[in-house]
Design an enzyme around this catalytic site. Structure first.
Site, short mmCIF file in Angstrom:
data_model
loop_
_atom_site.label_atom_id
_atom_site.label_comp_id
_atom_site.label_asym_id
_atom_site.label_seq_id
_atom_site.Cartn_x
_atom_site.Cartn_y
_atom_site.Cartn_z
N LYS A 30 0.80 -1.17 -0.01
CA LYS A 30 0.02 -0.18 0.00
C LYS A 30 0.92 1.56 -0.08
O LYS A 30 0.48 2.05 -0.67
CB LYS A 30 -1.02 0.00 1.26
CG LYS A 30 -1.94 1.02 1.10
CD LYS A 30 -2.96 1.00 -0.07
CE LYS A 30 -3.87 -0.37 0.22
NZ LYS A 30 -4.74 -0.53 -0.93
N CYS A 37 44.19 15.33 5.55
CA CYS A 37 43.59 16.72 5.70
C CYS A 37 43.83 17.13 7.05
O CYS A 37 44.93 17.41 7.29
CB CYS A 37 42.09 17.07 5.12
SG CYS A 37 41.82 18.65 4.88
N GLN A 85 47.33 17.42 9.42
CA GLN A 85 47.66 18.59 10.34
C GLN A 85 47.88 18.02 11.68
O GLN A 85 48.85 18.85 12.30
CB GLN A 85 46.77 19.54 10.14
CG GLN A 85 46.44 20.19 8.74
CD GLN A 85 45.59 21.14 8.53
OE1 GLN A 85 44.97 21.75 9.52
NE2 GLN A 85 45.37 21.78 7.30
N ARG A 121 41.37 25.08 4.44
CA ARG A 121 41.80 26.65 4.11
C ARG A 121 43.26 26.84 4.90
O ARG A 121 43.70 27.77 4.62
CB ARG A 121 40.72 27.61 5.12
CG ARG A 121 40.94 28.90 5.08
CD ARG A 121 39.64 29.78 5.65
NE ARG A 121 38.59 29.61 4.83
CZ ARG A 121 37.10 29.05 4.79
NH1 ARG A 121 37.35 28.07 5.72
NH2 ARG A 121 36.32 29.04 3.75
N HIS A 132 42.46 14.98 -0.14
CA HIS A 132 41.53 14.00 0.00
C HIS A 132 41.77 12.78 -0.92
O HIS A 132 41.00 12.74 -1.81
CB HIS A 132 40.31 14.44 0.02
CG HIS A 132 39.97 15.37 1.26
ND1 HIS A 132 39.30 14.97 2.31
CD2 HIS A 132 39.99 16.56 1.48
CE1 HIS A 132 38.93 15.70 3.09
NE2 HIS A 132 39.60 16.75 2.86
N GLU A 160 40.79 9.88 -0.76
CA GLU A 160 39.81 8.89 -0.90
C GLU A 160 38.61 9.37 -1.99
O GLU A 160 38.00 8.42 -2.54
CB GLU A 160 38.79 8.90 0.44
CG GLU A 160 38.38 10.22 0.93
CD GLU A 160 39.05 11.13 1.59
OE1 GLU A 160 38.50 12.19 2.26
OE2 GLU A 160 40.12 11.13 1.61
#
Length: 557
Positions: free
Chosen positions: A207, A398, A402, A489, A534, A536
């Site tokens: 339904k 990333c 750091q 950034r 990145h 990935e």
């Protein structure tokens, strides 16, 4: 002329429209057709770049620097295509374009309305048609230039986010209704719905699917193909009932059962004749069923793999979709190394010097995950110190890279106040804001985004991993240059480079134009590598990423 396939969803969200769209694309590619896939999201954000991952999962970045929905990652992993800003559209971008054009004077004084102006802009993007030169405003200038260079494709697959009946989706449904009428036999609708199983009654209920189709018919759209998401196998009787009540051919009622892996879905769809049904609807000769050889080889290796490698994901988002591309890249690399990858999430907010050994016990390798902001970073730094000192294979991505850099500064270089300028201003901001970013105040789409070149240092682990990879764009003598995608950034502060390299952490990858650090590693360590980009995003089913491959290979070696 291109054929258009619109993929919509009903009953509930998260049924897997992205996987189905990707599977359709893969099956059509296997038949020799060229395809592209695009996602239309009904939210008003310009893009998902400022959204918390708990809202929409990870933010996926295209090669040309567009922050997009995670489904574009599925499109690329399944089909190998490279998406761009034109493959991801939100209500926000639609309205921004129309408002910019109104301010530009393109509508000759007309009253701007949802119909026809918003729906016309949706249709233009669904058809992938450029704006006229004189109408180009804002980011559309770039979009126009790219669209002019695009090669024509045989099939354009358009997935519409959300669920039928949502207020936000109404303009998209109206645009599809109009296009179905205008394109005639060159367009069809694939509608994905849910067939729940009521355990107490021991019955499957159709339904909700009937109501979803009725809702679409009320909008003037008749689905051509229904894909029924189900946890239980559907009998032919159930499929016949759905076909009868929804005005759909029986061969066009396909079930999408729970599979051991998302990568089993294309084979299941092919076995049920989904691609053949699509071609028949378009009145295209069906021909022989493709063998899907490399794809089936991948599945065969996946199902045969018995040995397990356990990888810890150290991050702050306790959510599977927050690190979707990383998870899939690890799975790809594991399978091609004949291993099942068991992923264990380790919340970095809960890591302390006292419990780090217990938190990371039993892990064969560790990934220090990306992210933004202060929350959870000290736990990542503690984890990086533990894996460095205990020679555990570690991959920082990333922000993860750091944190590896900051940890090294604090505990090896002796800069106890070392930090990122994103978190605190100190005398030793080993991670600092790029000069080009210091005057930027907007949040969305203002970072270093998209693919950038990286020159690799010979004899480094990274150099050896990338040799022979399709990601290499230049290989003259000892100069190996790759291109990878970024979303950040803040950068490694180059004024500290000599200190790091003297103490044993090497900068083995840098941007050839700016000299910005892209990859760091400790040569004396078993495998301790950090990437500012990145990687990935570049891993696909048939082409696993070389860094992830080398990471897993080192663990099992």
């Amino acid at each position: 002329m291109a054929k258009y396939i619109f993929v919509t969803g009903g009953v509930v969200s998260s049924l897997g429209k992205g996987i189905i769209s990707s599977s359709i694309g893969k099956l059509l590619q296997a038949r020799g057709y060229s395809i592209t896939i695009q996602k239309f999201d009904p939210y008003i954000n310009i893009d998902p770049g400022t959204l918390n991952p708990y809202e929409h999962g990870e933010c996926y970045v295209t090669v040309d620097g567009m922050e997009t929905d995670l489904d574009l990652g599925h499109y690329e992993r399944f089909t190998g295509i490279r998406t761009t800003r034109d493959n991801s559209v939100t209500t926000g971008r639609i309205y921004k374009t129309v408002i910019d054009r109104e301010r530009h004077g393109d509508y000759l004084g007309k009253t701007i309305q949802v119909v026809p102006h918003i729906t016309d802009e949706i249709k233009r993007r669904m058809l992938r048609k450029p704006l006229p030169e004189e109408a180009c405003v804002g980011d559309e200038a770039l979009s126009l230039r790219k669209q002019k260079k695009e090669e024509p494709v045989d099939f354009i697959i358009t997935e519409v986010g959300g669920t039928i009946g949502d207020i936000e989706s109404a303009p998209f449904m109206e645009a599809i209704r109009q296009l179905r009428w205008e394109l005639g036999k060159d367009a069809l609708n694939v509608h994905l719905t849910y067939v729940p199983y009521l355990k107490a009654a021991g019955e499957l209920k159709t339904k909700p699917t009937q109501h979803s189709v009725k809702e679409m018919q009320g909008m003037g759209i008749q689905p051509d193909i229904l894909i029924l998401r189900t946890e239980k196998h559907l009998s032919d009787g159930v499929r016949q009932k759905v076909a009868s009540f929804c005005n759909v051919d029986l061969e066009c009622v396909v079930q999408s059962e729970d599979m051991p892996s998302i990568y089993d879905v294309p084979v299941s769809m092919q076995q049920q004749g989904l691609d053949a049904a699509i071609l028949r609807k378009f009145q295209i000769p069906v021909g022989e069923t493709p063998a899907l050889g490399p794809w089936r080889d991948f599945l065969d290796r996946m199902h045969k793999a018995e040995k397990i490698v356990t990888i810890g994901l150290v991050g702050k988002y306790d959510l599977q979709d927050a690190y979707k591309s990383i998870r899939e890249a690890l799975v790809h690399a594991g399978i091609y190394n004949d291993r099942k990858v068991k992923l264990v999430f380790v919340n970095s907010e809960g890591i302390t010097p006292e419990n780090v050994a217990q938190k990371l016990t039993g892990l064969d390798g560790v990934v220090i995950c990306p992210g933004f902001g202060q929350r959870g970073i000290e736990g990542k730094i503690i984890a990086a110190q533990y894996t460095r000192e205990n020679n555990i294979p570690t991959f920082g991505i990333c922000l993860g890279m750091q944190m590896m850099v900051i940890e090294f500064a604090r505990n090896v270089l002796g800069f106890k106040d070392a930090n990122s300028a994103e978190m605190a201003e100190t005398a030793h901001n080993v991670i600092d804001l790029m000069e080009s970013q210091k005057a930027v105040t907007n949040m969305g789409g203002t970072m270093r985004l998209g693919a950038y070149d990286c020159r690799l240092k010979p004899d480094s682990k990274a150099y050896k991993a990338y040799e022979g990879s399709s990601l290499v764009i230049s290989n003259d003598s000892d100069d190996l240059i790759i291109a990878e995608r970024h979303r950040h950034r803040y950068e490694f502060n180059d004024s500290f480079r000599a200190d790091y390299e003297k103490a044993g952490m090497q900068i083995v990858g840098e941007n050839p134009e700016s000299g910005l650090a892209e990859i760091v590693e400790i040569p004396s360590h078993r495998w301790y590598v950090g990437a500012q980009f990145h990687p990935e995003y570049s891993s696909t089913v048939l082409k696993p990423h070389p860094l992830f491959m080398d990471f897993i290979r080192n663990i099992i070696g």
